[in-house]
Design a protein around this motif. Sequence first.
Motif, PDB file in Angstrom:
ATOM      1  N   GLY A 172       0.788  -1.222   0.000  1.00 46.84           N
ATOM      2  CA  GLY A 172       0.000   0.000   0.000  1.00 46.84           C
ATOM      3  C   GLY A 172       0.816   1.265   0.000  1.00 46.84           C
ATOM      4  N   ARG A 182       2.752   1.467  11.513  1.00 49.10           N
ATOM      5  CA  ARG A 182       1.550   1.118  10.770  1.00 49.10           C
ATOM      6  C   ARG A 182       1.715  -0.204  10.043  1.00 49.10           C
ATOM      7  N   GLU A 221      -9.456  -2.746   2.395  1.00 50.89           N
ATOM      8  CA  GLU A 221      -8.799  -1.628   1.729  1.00 50.89           C
ATOM      9  C   GLU A 221      -9.073  -0.309   2.465  1.00 50.89           C
ATOM     10  N   ARG A 224      -6.855  -0.256   5.498  1.00 54.13           N
ATOM     11  CA  ARG A 224      -5.462   0.042   5.145  1.00 54.13           C
ATOM     12  C   ARG A 224      -5.271   1.518   4.842  1.00 54.13           C
ATOM     13  N   LYS A 225      -6.200   2.095   4.077  1.00 51.92           N
ATOM     14  CA  LYS A 225      -6.058   3.501   3.696  1.00 51.92           C
ATOM     15  C   LYS A 225      -6.270   4.444   4.863  1.00 51.92           C
ATOM     16  N   ALA A 230       0.440  -0.893   6.192  1.00 53.15           N
ATOM     17  CA  ALA A 230       0.763  -2.065   5.377  1.00 53.15           C
ATOM     18  C   ALA A 230       0.105  -3.270   6.032  1.00 53.15           C
ATOM     19  N   ILE A 231      -0.542  -4.110   5.240  1.00 50.01           N
ATOM     20  CA  ILE A 231      -1.142  -5.338   5.751  1.00 50.01           C
ATOM     21  C   ILE A 231      -0.455  -6.503   5.062  1.00 50.01           C
TER      22      ILE A 231
END
Length: 356
Positions: A172, A182, A221, A224-225, A230-231
Amino acid sequence: MIHNEVRKVEYYKALVEKRTDYEGVFYVGVTSTGVFCRPTCPARKPKYENCEFYQTAQQALLASFRPCQRCRPLSHPNHVSDIVRLLVEAIEQNPEKRWKAQDFRALSIDESTARRQFKKRFGMTFVEYARARRMGLALKSIRSGEKIINTQLASGYDSSSGFRDAFSRIMGAPPTLLDDNRILKADWLDTQLGPMIAIADENELYLLEFVDRRGLEREIERLRKSLKAAIIPGRTEPIRSIEQELTHYFDGSLTEFKTPLRLLGSAFQQLVWEQLRQITPGETHSYADIALALGKPTAYRAVAQANGANQLAIVIPCHRVINSDGKLGGYGGGIVRKEWLLHHEKQGGSPCEKST
């Protein structure tokens, strides 16, 4: 055995359609073959008159049916195939390896079969899984202070732009922009009602959803945003904790979850979610009841929206909220699962005795 004809018709339809949201809800004994199966069995479907439906695998066994060798009803809903297990072990032995066609041939594995089985199990192909694993190692290397060029080459990328593009697609964000704080990890959990995905950092659980929930990809998503996170594939202590607690919940020995949670929502949503946690297992409240308890009796629609925004299925028990007229209402994991969970809790965790 289930004798209710309406229920049998519903279950047969689910069997023909291979409905994943009926996993763990019923098992079907096929009188013409003597085997019993789970709802998603890939075998050719029997005729309706040859089907007997049971709430538990034990009931089917006691009725003299033997377990199907294709869908393996005594295993988890998404039993890990020998091919998947072998390839996952191979990746762990050499996670930085770039796989080629000859590598599959050396293991006597068909490349297209590997792709299909990984897609079914993890929602990504084998190549995507291997790439995500490499990128997870790359992220760990970068965070430990390794130069990006060294990490790029170790990950098998000769081109820096290719490395950045691949890294960004999976994580991401390009490697130079990631925030150390994160990093979330995602893992697959098998449960009695079907597989779930858990996402957590090292301290708290952020998301727990059934894998077949509609819109799950968009939900992840957004997570994540919103966090600029980062996943990556992996497992943390909260994920290990919730997996153990879910096991005890489904066997009826746990009614209160203690895994630390991160609730991401507005102040009002968090008030609603906290109110949901106050509902005693085996009981149900309406959206209007929740609104009244919050001192906002006209806010039942907002309560319903907050209920639907819950990202921690079962743990934040939105399944215990029903319509004022007594109807079940909606549920992200599917109405059948909601009904099962409510019966499970009303029975004190014992197998559901719906219609016999």
